[in-house]
Design an enzyme around this catalytic site. Structure first.
Site, mmCIF file in Angstrom:
data_model
loop_
_atom_site.group_PDB
_atom_site.id
_atom_site.type_symbol
_atom_site.label_atom_id
_atom_site.label_comp_id
_atom_site.label_asym_id
_atom_site.label_seq_id
_atom_site.Cartn_x
_atom_site.Cartn_y
_atom_site.Cartn_z
ATOM 1 N N PHE A 136 0.967 -1.194 0.144
ATOM 2 C CA PHE A 136 -0.045 -0.235 0.001
ATOM 3 C C PHE A 136 0.773 1.374 -0.019
ATOM 4 O O PHE A 136 0.379 2.374 -0.441
ATOM 5 C CB PHE A 136 -0.871 -0.204 1.005
ATOM 6 C CG PHE A 136 -0.407 0.394 2.564
ATOM 7 C CD1 PHE A 136 -0.468 1.828 2.785
ATOM 8 C CD2 PHE A 136 0.154 -0.393 3.161
ATOM 9 C CE1 PHE A 136 0.146 2.074 4.036
ATOM 10 C CE2 PHE A 136 0.909 -0.288 4.720
ATOM 11 C CZ PHE A 136 0.834 1.274 4.976
ATOM 12 N N LYS A 137 2.114 1.157 0.455
ATOM 13 C CA LYS A 137 2.885 2.154 0.510
ATOM 14 C C LYS A 137 3.108 3.004 -0.970
ATOM 15 O O LYS A 137 3.555 3.976 -1.023
ATOM 16 C CB LYS A 137 4.171 1.877 0.909
ATOM 17 C CG LYS A 137 4.509 1.462 2.665
ATOM 18 C CD LYS A 137 4.028 2.327 3.426
ATOM 19 C CE LYS A 137 3.784 1.693 4.837
ATOM 20 N NZ LYS A 137 4.958 1.198 5.464
ATOM 21 N N ASP A 138 3.199 2.150 -1.868
ATOM 22 C CA ASP A 138 3.185 2.790 -3.244
ATOM 23 C C ASP A 138 2.183 3.622 -3.653
ATOM 24 O O ASP A 138 2.242 4.545 -4.475
ATOM 25 C CB ASP A 138 2.913 1.678 -4.300
ATOM 26 C CG ASP A 138 4.057 0.581 -4.611
ATOM 27 O OD1 ASP A 138 5.447 1.189 -4.139
ATOM 28 O OD2 ASP A 138 4.002 -0.585 -4.692
ATOM 29 N N MET A 141 3.657 6.842 -2.217
ATOM 30 C CA MET A 141 4.906 7.169 -2.374
ATOM 31 C C MET A 141 5.421 7.487 -3.951
ATOM 32 O O MET A 141 6.294 8.274 -4.323
ATOM 33 C CB MET A 141 6.007 5.856 -2.075
ATOM 34 C CG MET A 141 7.286 6.084 -1.758
ATOM 35 S SD MET A 141 7.430 7.053 -0.214
ATOM 36 C CE MET A 141 7.318 6.008 0.956
ATOM 37 N N THR A 169 7.969 0.468 3.376
ATOM 38 C CA THR A 169 8.211 1.928 3.302
ATOM 39 C C THR A 169 9.511 2.269 2.248
ATOM 40 O O THR A 169 9.653 2.757 1.508
ATOM 41 C CB THR A 169 8.086 2.803 4.428
ATOM 42 O OG1 THR A 169 7.000 2.889 5.089
ATOM 43 C CG2 THR A 169 8.716 4.309 4.362
#
Length: 509
Positions: A136-138, A141, A169
């Site tokens: 989910f960090k994409d 980011m 992350t």
């Protein structure tokens, strides 16, 4: 839109010539490249922008990139709208978020899947892991990388990103920043504490602007180093240090978007409510949900799901925030949540205590000196604000290794999909809070392939891997092992930055 620090008294700062303007108020671009405010606090808007029913109606059919633009323009008011729209359209494409499961459309970016619907109760999974690093960090980011490149080009400047990761992350940041003009990444991770897939995803990158440092300790040691360096304002300015950790405001606000997308996709009218369950360690992901709720999104409950490192669950059940020491932090099978000091928690506490910066500063100073604070209202406690938590919709629960293994099995048997360990924590806790008439949306953390060791234990077979990740663990790895020593870390950063500057000068750049 102006921003203030959670620890800065705007009226007092304005009267003092010793305070910097950034401590009084700042715009989005001022705080984009940084992390902590100069006073050690975190940035939040002076006021949360409000969303109208007419806007929600208009947003229901928008593509994700357009929805992101509509929300971000409320926060990044100093970026020309044409530029901001171009950035969201560059970021949120089916080519970037291409790892959709069978039956999902990559063009939806964050598709919903109804897992269970019975007796008026609905359990829904929101896919957030279709980006390049399968986590989910994409979602935030990839946008952050484009925002950074845009801002640095405007200033003809450089940025040395210094961050910490418990697994996802770091890879998301490195994949978003690799090859970006004017950007170098120093990423700390706990040595031998990530899954084999997570480790390989980061350490196999050979790009010269990516530097991985494996710290001999746990994630909180890494995070403490990042904060210590960020609080050395002279060093930070001299070496142009920025951060991509969830303390970075731009990352948090980018995550607000998928709460709106989840709500709009799960409802047909604005008088309906939904709840969200969020696997949580550093409180960044669910902090975005809190902000969406404060903006007026009709969210009923925000459910914090933790693993054995249950600092947040303890607070939302008792009002006691008790940070664990490194030796008390468990290494679990959902390692991205092996965190015992939640960096973004300060943002919620700021709202909880009536946006009183002096109170926030006192509480988090006590975290550093005494290891926590108590807002339960009991005799001898630090306050009684815990009674106000209910009005923000927060609930919580925890999951153990046995729970997540069983949940992975149950989800595979009942719904025909394989979930990762953190998402399993979320589903286990979500089932404790589902109510009739209110869809419960669980935010996916990552694809199962990133935590194959536990998938193999639970199901007796390997998790399926998207194309391009078939044998990632066998790739050559590049990283440096270091002790959790701030001075040695500063020396390492200085040496690498100076060497890079010399090389650039020799090449006439």
């Amino acid at each position: 839109m102006q921003y203030v620090s959670t620890r800065a008294d705007a009226s007092a700062a304005a009267a003092s010539s010793q305070q910097t303007s950034a401590q009084v108020s700042a715009n989005f671009s001022d705080i984009l490249l940084g992390g902590l405010a100069p006073d050690g606090g975190l940035y939040l808007p002076v006021d949360y922008p409000q969303v109208t029913g007419a806007e929600l109606d208009a947003w229901r059919k928008l593509p994700y990139a357009d929805l992101a633009f509509e929300i971000l323009r409320k926060f990044a008011t100093d970026i020309p709208e044409a530029d901001l729209k171009a950035l969201t359209h560059k970021t949120y494409t089916a080519d970037v978020y291409r790892n959709a499961r069978e039956g999902e459309s990559a063009a939806d970016i964050t598709p919903l899947r109804v897992l269970e619907e019975e007796g008026g109760k609905k359990l829904v999974l929101q896919a957030l892991s279709n980006g390049p690093t399968l986590a989910f960090k994409d979602m935030a980011m990839q946008l952050l990388g484009n925002l950074f490149e845009y801002a640095l080009a405007k200033q003809d400047a450089q940025l040395n990103i210094f961050g910490a990761t418990s697994g996802d992350t770091g890879s998301a940041a490195e994949y978003a920043m690799r090859g970006k003009r004017g950007i170098r990444v120093f990423m700390l991770s706990p040595h031998k504490k990530m899954s084999a897939f997570q480790t390989a995803q980061m350490f196999s990158l050979q790009d010269p602007n990516i530097l991985n440092i494996a710290v001999e300790g746990v994630f909180d040691d890494c995070q403490d180093i990042v904060k210590a360096v960020s609080n050395d304002l002279e060093f930070k300015a001299r070496h142009k240090i920025g951060t991509v950790n969830s303390i970075n405001w731009a990352r948090v606000v980018a995550q607000v978007v998928y709460y709106f997308r989840g709500y709009l996709a799960a409802t047909t009218s604005n008088d309906q409510k939904v709840s969200f369950t969020v696997p949580s360690g550093n409180f960044g992901n669910i902090c975005a949900g809190h902000i969406a709720r404060m903006m007026g999104l009709p969210i009923d409950k925000l459910v914090v799901a933790t693993n054995e490192n249950d600092v947040l669950d303890e607070f939302f059940r008792t009002g006691i925030y008790r940070v664990r020491k490194s030796a008390e932090t468990y290494h679990t099978s959902s390692p991205s949540m092996d965190i015992s000091k939640a960096s973004n928690f300060e943002r919620f506490i700021y709202d909880l205590v009536g946006r009183d910066p002096a109170r926030v500063k006192a509480l988090f100073t006590k975290v550093e000196s005494d290891g926590g604070f108590d807002l339960s209202g009991a005799e001898g406690s630090d306050g009684d604000e815990f009674a106000k938590v209910a009005q923000y919709g927060f609930k919580s629960g925890k999951s153990t290794h046995a729970d997540r293994v069983q949940t992975i099995r149950d989800v595979a048997d009942d719904y025909g999909i394989v979930i990762d360990t953190h998402t399993a924590d979320g589903i286990k806790v979500a089932k404790e809070y589902i109510e009739e008439g209110v869809p419960m949306i669980v935010l996916e953390t990552a694809l199962a392939a990133k935590f194959n060791e536990t998938i193999l234990e639970a199901l007796g077979e390997d998790a399926e891997r998207p194309a391009g990740f078939e044998d990632i663990e066998s790739l050559p790895q590049k990283y440096t092992v270091m002790p959790p020593d701030v001075d040695k870390m500063k020396a390492y950063i200085s040496a690498n930055v100076n060497a890079a500057n010399v090389n650039a000068a020799d090449k006439g750049q």
